[in-house]
Structures are given as C-alpha cells and as structure tokens.
Design an enzyme around this catalytic site. Structure first.
Site, PDB file in Angstrom:
ATOM      1  N   LYS A  45      38.955  46.327  30.188  1.00  0.00           N
ATOM      2  CA  LYS A  45      37.998  45.743  31.187  1.00  0.00           C
ATOM      3  C   LYS A  45      37.458  46.587  32.000  1.00  0.00           C
ATOM      4  CE  LYS A  45      39.942  44.299  35.208  1.00  0.00           C
ATOM      5  NZ  LYS A  45      39.475  44.823  36.432  1.00  0.00           N
TER       6      LYS A  45
ATOM      7  N   ASP B 294      43.861  38.378  36.130  1.00  0.00           N
ATOM      8  CA  ASP B 294      43.078  39.021  35.320  1.00  0.00           C
ATOM      9  C   ASP B 294      43.365  38.604  33.877  1.00  0.00           C
ATOM     10  OD1 ASP B 294      41.494  40.416  36.885  1.00  0.00           O
ATOM     11  OD2 ASP B 294      42.273  42.290  36.554  1.00  0.00           O
TER      12      ASP B 294
HETATM   13  O1  C5P Z   1      47.055  38.342  40.494  1.00  0.00           O
HETATM   14  P1  C5P Z   1      47.270  39.600  40.382  1.00  0.00           P
HETATM   15  O2  C5P Z   1      48.983  39.415  40.308  1.00  0.00           O
HETATM   16  O3  C5P Z   1      46.780  40.483  39.633  1.00  0.00           O
HETATM   17  O4  C5P Z   1      46.998  40.190  41.849  1.00  0.00           O
HETATM   18  C1  C5P Z   1      47.836  41.232  42.499  1.00  0.00           C
HETATM   19  C2  C5P Z   1      47.620  41.086  44.014  1.00  0.00           C
HETATM   20  O5  C5P Z   1      46.167  41.558  44.330  1.00  0.00           O
HETATM   21  C3  C5P Z   1      47.682  39.934  44.527  1.00  0.00           C
HETATM   22  O6  C5P Z   1      49.048  39.680  44.936  1.00  0.00           O
HETATM   23  C4  C5P Z   1      46.813  40.030  45.975  1.00  0.00           C
HETATM   24  O7  C5P Z   1      47.589  40.817  46.853  1.00  0.00           O
HETATM   25  C5  C5P Z   1      45.784  40.791  45.172  1.00  0.00           C
HETATM   26  N1  C5P Z   1      44.579  39.868  44.804  1.00  0.00           N
HETATM   27  C6  C5P Z   1      43.855  39.308  45.805  1.00  0.00           C
HETATM   28  N2  C5P Z   1      42.739  38.624  45.323  1.00  0.00           N
HETATM   29  C7  C5P Z   1      42.474  38.427  43.923  1.00  0.00           C
HETATM   30  C8  C5P Z   1      43.255  38.939  42.974  1.00  0.00           C
HETATM   31  C9  C5P Z   1      44.171  39.826  43.395  1.00  0.00           C
HETATM   32  O8  C5P Z   1      44.122  39.255  47.077  1.00  0.00           O
HETATM   33  N3  C5P Z   1      41.446  37.523  43.668  1.00  0.00           N
END
Ligand code: C5P
Length: 310
Positions: free
Chosen positions: A18, A142
């Site tokens: 993406k 994602d």
């Molecule tokens: O959801 P994911 O595990 O991909 O996110 C990784 C990190 O990125 C999260 O632990 C958070 O610190 C940050 N994040 C965030 N806000 C989002 C997506 C991710 O703060 N919308």
C-alpha cells in the site's frame, strides 16, 4: 485484492503493498495510538505466500531479512485463525518478500492479511472476508485495509475503512533507502513536534489554515499527477526526518526524486519510502532510472484495478 490460487496441497496468495497518498494525524488518543485520516492506495508490488497443511508450524522467508520468531505477523495471523476456528494441525508457510520491510508499504500487514485469507481456504474455515478483516484489526492497524478496494479512506487508528469507488491511472515511482523506520518511534517523534504538543488531546485535528485535508486528494485522482501535488500531505514526514538529524544528503529520498524531475512527491506511511506520481509509464521509468542511479531502490507500479468492496 487477495486472490488465492490452490493446488491439491498448496494455497498461494500474492500480498500487495500500500501507499498512503495522504496522511493527516488528527489527535493522540488516550490509548497511545493516534487517530488518522489517510487516503490509501493498494499498488502492484507483491510478496508471495505459499501455505501447505502440516502437523507442525514452519515459516521460511527469502528475499529479505525479516525476523521469523513468534513476533512475526504471519505466524501471529496463522495462530489467531487457528485458535479462532479450532483448527487441528498447523501449516508450513513460505514467504517470498519483494516489498521492502519498514519502508511504509505495509508489507508485514499485507502478509498477515494474506495469511488469514490463505489459511482460511487451506483449512476450510469458511470465514467471510469481513470476519477476516475484523480479526486482522487485532494484528495491526494496517491489516484491514488489504481486505478493501484499491482506494480507501482510513480513519480511527487506521483500522476503520471507508471504501472509495474510484480509479486512478497514475503510475507511481516508489523509491526507498537502505534503512527502514520503526513506526512506533516515528509516532513518538511526532508527539514531540511543537505543533503536536500545542494540540490539546481530544480536540480537533491540525487546523493550519490553507493546509488540505487528507480527503481533498479524492477530487484529483482522475486528473493530471502534477495537479495532485498541493494535496499530497503526510503529517508524519517532519517526525520521520527528525529521527535522522543530519542524515546524509545522499539518502534524502525526497530530494533525489525531486532532483530527478518528480513533480508530485510524498512519503508513504511513517517512511522511509517516498513515491512520485506520473501520468505515463515512460515518464515513470525515466524517473525510476535516474533515482536508481542516485543509489535508491525503486519500483514502478500502478494502483490495482478492480472495484470489490469489503
Ligand atoms: O498498529 P500497529 O502495531 O501497526 O502500530 C505500531 C505502532 O505505531 C503502535 O504501537 C503505535 O505506537 C503507533 N501507531 C500510532 N497510531 C496509529 C498507528 C500506529 O500511534 N494510528
């Protein structure tokens, strides 16, 4: 997007990358995540996953150096579906990486989505795509977007998808340096930006007058790439750049793309990759060649076709 091909023993799924065409951070939430608004496009750069029923778990990977332990999103997705559906047995999974990890292309999340789809077929779990997308949201913000159409608007922490019934004919030159960016650190750096600190938690989004909203790009998808330029906003870019202070100019992907003639350039996700939009394939290939000569890795892709909705 995630089509499966089956033989008597295997299921194969191609997992696309993406690109965040735009990304606005609206606010930091009490749970530490950030509410976003982002227009995202699924593009033609693919990992391939091959699933085979087995009595034990095994994950192998070629094409990139990704950790294969229990933290790997593919294994997490496999175990989540396994436990949710009460499956007996396990699987052997081969992952062929072409999407560079840690660059903002969502490769790990797409692999997780592909794992849910592939093993759902292999094990005959008969879960709907909606169910699988909801399971995917537990694995990462994602993951659900890969169950959506080629273009969608992401909201919430990225897991809420609003499908957009649009096509766009741009060619994208993807370009990335030899390092990735850790997403959590980029968001933490974002919180340290003066503009973010001044924004009371829970109140509206960035209100700089004249700055476009993430969704303003939607009216430009059918137009010339150049006209999209003012609408290519990514609020994480300053944070990503701050994480590499004094970084070597030879690694500045934005500058390299622009010097090579890229007119509509933006960063995807939390970086480190950038993309440039062009109107023709010939223009994209010329640009990619110039950027490759400057030491970046590149790929020329299009937004995937098709209009299926979640
Ligand atoms: O959801 P994911 O595990 O991909 O996110 C990784 C990190 O990125 C999260 O632990 C958070 O610190 C940050 N994040 C965030 N806000 C989002 C997506 C991710 O703060 N919308």
């Amino acid at each position: 997007m995630l089509e499966t091909t089956s033989s008597s023993r295997n299921v194969t799924v191609d997992a696309p990358a993406k690109v965040n065409l735009t990304l606005r951070v609206l606010r930091r939430r009490d749970d530490g995540y950030h509410d976003l608004e982002s227009v995202v496009a699924i593009v033609g750069l693919f990992d391939r996953l091959i699933f085979e029923a087995a009595d034990d778990w095994h994950l192998s990977c070629r094409g990139a150096d990704v950790p294969l332990g229990d933290d790997n999103l593919v294994l997490k997705a496999a175990r989540l579906l396994h436990d949710t559906c009460g499956v007996r047995g396990a699987a052997h999974i081969r992952l062929e990486k072409r999407i560079p990890p840690g660059r903002g292309f969502g490769g790990g999340s797409s692999d997780a989505a592909a794992t849910l789809v592939g093993l759902n077929d292999l094990w005959g779990c008969r879960r709907s795509r909606e169910d699988l997308a909801a399971l995917g949201a537990h694995l990462g913000s994602d993951v659900p977007l890969f169950f959506g159409p080629p273009i969608s608007i992401l909201r919430g922490r990225g897991e809420r998808i609003e499908p957009v019934a649009a096509r766009c004919s741009w060619h994208l030159v993807l370009a990335w340096p030899d390092f990735g960016m850790p997403t959590a650190q980029v968001y933490a750096a974002y919180d340290r930006l003066p503009s973010a600190g001044n924004r009371p938690s829970g109140l509206g989004g960035p209100a700089e007058p004249g700055r476009p909203a993430a969704t303003d790009i939607l009216d430009r998808l059918a137009g010339p790439a150049q006209e999209a330029r003012p609408f290519l906003v990514n609020d994480l870019e300053a944070a990503t750049r701050n994480l590499r202070p004094g970084a070597d100019a030879s690694k500045d992907v934005r500058a390299i793309l622009e010097r090579a003639g890229g007119a509509a350039v933006a960063m995807t996700g939390s970086g480190s990759a950038y993309f440039a939009l062009t109107d023709t394939e010939a223009e994209a290939r010329r640009l990619a060649e110039a950027v490759r000569r400057a030491g970046m890795e590149t790929a020329v892709v299009k937004v995937l076709g098709g209009a299926q909705l979640v």
